[in-house]
Design a protein around this motif. Structure first.
Motif, mmCIF file in Angstrom:
data_model
loop_
_atom_site.group_PDB
_atom_site.id
_atom_site.type_symbol
_atom_site.label_atom_id
_atom_site.label_comp_id
_atom_site.label_asym_id
_atom_site.label_seq_id
_atom_site.Cartn_x
_atom_site.Cartn_y
_atom_site.Cartn_z
ATOM 1 N N GLN A 18 63.404 46.003 36.774
ATOM 2 C CA GLN A 18 62.513 46.049 35.614
ATOM 3 C C GLN A 18 61.339 45.096 35.764
ATOM 4 O OE1 GLN A 18 64.261 45.430 31.714
ATOM 5 N NE2 GLN A 18 62.289 45.740 30.695
ATOM 6 N N LEU A 19 61.565 43.923 36.342
ATOM 7 C CA LEU A 19 60.447 43.015 36.594
ATOM 8 C C LEU A 19 59.388 43.698 37.449
ATOM 9 C CD1 LEU A 19 62.248 39.621 37.309
ATOM 10 C CD2 LEU A 19 60.679 40.077 35.411
ATOM 11 N N CYS A 20 59.842 44.357 38.512
ATOM 12 C CA CYS A 20 58.899 45.036 39.408
ATOM 13 C C CYS A 20 58.127 46.123 38.682
ATOM 14 C CB CYS A 20 59.645 45.628 40.605
ATOM 15 S SG CYS A 20 60.337 44.413 41.751
ATOM 16 N N THR A 21 58.814 46.946 37.899
ATOM 17 C CA THR A 21 58.143 48.065 37.235
ATOM 18 C C THR A 21 57.244 47.601 36.090
ATOM 19 O OG1 THR A 21 60.129 48.420 35.870
ATOM 20 C CG2 THR A 21 59.908 49.736 37.870
ATOM 21 N N GLU A 22 57.673 46.563 35.366
ATOM 22 C CA GLU A 22 56.843 46.064 34.260
ATOM 23 C C GLU A 22 55.519 45.507 34.772
ATOM 24 O OE1 GLU A 22 57.117 46.213 31.047
ATOM 25 O OE2 GLU A 22 59.208 46.801 30.734
ATOM 26 N N LYS B 247 77.743 42.459 34.756
ATOM 27 C CA LYS B 247 76.839 41.366 34.373
ATOM 28 C C LYS B 247 76.000 40.919 35.558
ATOM 29 C CE LYS B 247 76.735 36.616 32.620
ATOM 30 N NZ LYS B 247 77.539 35.498 32.047
ATOM 31 N N ILE B 248 76.625 40.717 36.715
ATOM 32 C CA ILE B 248 75.890 40.248 37.889
ATOM 33 C C ILE B 248 74.909 41.305 38.376
ATOM 34 C CG2 ILE B 248 76.123 39.506 40.290
ATOM 35 C CD1 ILE B 248 76.896 37.444 38.103
ATOM 36 N N LEU B 249 75.292 42.570 38.359
ATOM 37 C CA LEU B 249 74.356 43.623 38.772
ATOM 38 C C LEU B 249 73.179 43.730 37.808
ATOM 39 C CD1 LEU B 249 76.507 44.410 40.883
ATOM 40 C CD2 LEU B 249 75.887 46.789 40.437
ATOM 41 N N THR B 250 73.450 43.526 36.525
ATOM 42 C CA THR B 250 72.361 43.571 35.539
ATOM 43 C C THR B 250 71.345 42.470 35.797
ATOM 44 O OG1 THR B 250 73.770 44.543 33.840
ATOM 45 C CG2 THR B 250 71.798 43.397 33.078
ATOM 46 N N ILE B 251 71.836 41.269 36.089
ATOM 47 C CA ILE B 251 70.938 40.139 36.334
ATOM 48 C C ILE B 251 70.211 40.287 37.668
ATOM 49 C CG2 ILE B 251 70.847 37.647 36.758
ATOM 50 C CD1 ILE B 251 73.262 37.387 34.844
ATOM 51 N N GLN C 143 68.824 39.618 31.258
ATOM 52 C CA GLN C 143 69.768 40.669 30.869
ATOM 53 C C GLN C 143 69.249 41.523 29.727
ATOM 54 O OE1 GLN C 143 74.115 39.424 30.973
ATOM 55 N NE2 GLN C 143 73.148 37.408 30.838
ATOM 56 N N ASP C 144 68.156 41.093 29.115
ATOM 57 C CA ASP C 144 67.604 41.767 27.936
ATOM 58 C C ASP C 144 66.305 42.476 28.325
ATOM 59 O OD1 ASP C 144 66.689 42.581 25.492
ATOM 60 O OD2 ASP C 144 66.456 40.578 24.641
ATOM 61 N N ALA C 145 66.312 43.789 28.271
ATOM 62 C CA ALA C 145 65.132 44.569 28.651
ATOM 63 C C ALA C 145 63.921 44.208 27.795
ATOM 64 C CB ALA C 145 65.432 46.060 28.531
ATOM 65 N N ASP C 146 64.150 43.934 26.510
ATOM 66 C CA ASP C 146 63.038 43.585 25.623
ATOM 67 C C ASP C 146 62.414 42.254 26.020
ATOM 68 O OD1 ASP C 146 63.413 45.905 24.163
ATOM 69 O OD2 ASP C 146 64.649 44.926 22.623
ATOM 70 N N SER C 147 63.235 41.319 26.506
ATOM 71 C CA SER C 147 62.725 40.014 26.926
ATOM 72 C C SER C 147 61.818 40.162 28.142
ATOM 73 C CB SER C 147 63.887 39.076 27.246
ATOM 74 O OG SER C 147 63.427 37.794 27.622
ATOM 75 N N ILE D 25 56.048 30.364 35.543
ATOM 76 C CA ILE D 25 57.449 30.415 35.940
ATOM 77 C C ILE D 25 58.315 30.789 34.744
ATOM 78 C CG2 ILE D 25 57.102 28.669 37.724
ATOM 79 C CD1 ILE D 25 58.547 26.664 35.907
ATOM 80 N N THR D 26 59.548 31.182 35.046
ATOM 81 C CA THR D 26 60.496 31.470 33.968
ATOM 82 C C THR D 26 61.789 30.698 34.188
ATOM 83 O OG1 THR D 26 61.713 33.330 34.968
ATOM 84 C CG2 THR D 26 59.612 33.834 33.883
ATOM 85 N N GLY D 27 62.472 30.449 33.074
ATOM 86 C CA GLY D 27 63.804 29.867 33.071
ATOM 87 C C GLY D 27 64.583 30.469 31.922
ATOM 88 N N THR D 28 65.880 30.317 31.937
ATOM 89 C CA THR D 28 66.688 30.920 30.886
ATOM 90 C C THR D 28 66.600 30.148 29.575
ATOM 91 O OG1 THR D 28 68.630 29.680 31.652
ATOM 92 C CG2 THR D 28 68.324 31.911 32.527
ATOM 93 N N ARG D 29 66.233 28.849 29.662
ATOM 94 C CA ARG D 29 66.112 28.027 28.466
ATOM 95 C C ARG D 29 64.638 27.652 28.254
ATOM 96 N NH1 ARG D 29 70.093 23.472 30.294
ATOM 97 N NH2 ARG D 29 69.528 24.300 32.356
#
Length: 241
Positions: A114-118, A103-107, A64-68, A40-44
């Motif tokens: 990006q999650l799907c493609t990665e 910001k909301i569209l990015t999230i 929001q961070d592509a590298d993350s 699972i993931t969380g922001t913290r």
């Protein structure tokens, strides 16, 4: 395939993004109980939350961070199911401002893409599937939240586009629209008084629960839905009727 055992996820590697609390946490727990190896993931960090993540592997993710997102994918060698439960909203008039809208569209939308493609290469290898969670606002827009509404409606069409693109490669992509479920995101809308008023108009007569949503996710992620792709499953107690 035995339909009797179709909800047994033993031996399956599952990633639930946005599962530190609320609906995502309920989905992750259900998959864990079904036998899956759940990440699972969380922001913290995991220690920053009160929930019990026993049996799960926790990763911190800044959607929001592509590298993350790219770094998250590097932790996996195999994956059978990707569940995207990430969603954010801004209150007041913030979504009417360009900064808030973007910001909301990015999230909610760009991050989901990006999650799907990665993770697509791993899902192609396993003939796995993706379940994106949009919202009932993709059907009944929320006038105070234009960015949230647009991002979730966009997620439905994104899901359909990816289902068409990746279907012949053996990867199913579906989306599920939760109705009103009390979470931190909806805390300003889910008081006992508001629930009583909601019950008067919702055919199911109550708010939903994370377990209600988890049932739909398990169906879409399982062999029971082997011939289902590009589908928008609405789990809202009839609210959108």
């Amino acid at each position: 395939m035995s339909l009797v055992n179709a909800l047994d996820f033993s031996g399956k590697n599952v990633l639930v993004c946005g599962a530190s609390d609320g609906i995502g946490y309920g989905v992750a727990k259900a998959l864990l109980e079904a036998g899956a190896d759940v990440s699972i993931t969380g922001t913290r960090t995991a220690e920053d939350y009160d929930n019990d993540f026993s049996g799960m592997t926790f990763y911190s993710l800044n959607i929001q961070d592509a590298d993350s997102i790219e770094a998250l994918a590097q932790n996996f060698q195999t994956l059978d199911v990707l569940v995207n439960c990430i969603g954010s909203v801004l209150w007041g008039k913030a979504e009417f401002e360009r900064e808030g809208f973007e910001k909301i569209l990015t999230i909610n939308l760009t991050g989901a893409m990006q999650l799907c493609t990665e993770f697509f290469p791993l899902l192609e290898a396993s003939k796995g599937n993706i379940v994106n969670l949009d919202s009932v606002v993709s059907i009944r827009p929320a006038p105070a939240n234009p960015a949230y509404t647009a991002s979730k409606a966009g997620l439905v069409q994104l899901t359909k586009a990816l289902a068409q693109k990746w279907g012949r490669k053996g990867v199913r992509v579906n989306t599920l629209a939760p109705g009103m479920v009390p979470t931190k995101l909806t805390a300003n809308q889910s008081s006992p008084e508001q629930e009583a008023e909601f019950a008067k108009t919702c055919p199911a007569g109550r708010f939903g629960t994370p377990e209600d949503i988890a049932g739909g996710v398990l169906f879409l992620a399982s062999p029971l839905a082997a011939y289902v792709t590009g589908h928008h499953l609405v789990v809202d107690g009839g609210l959108s009727l």
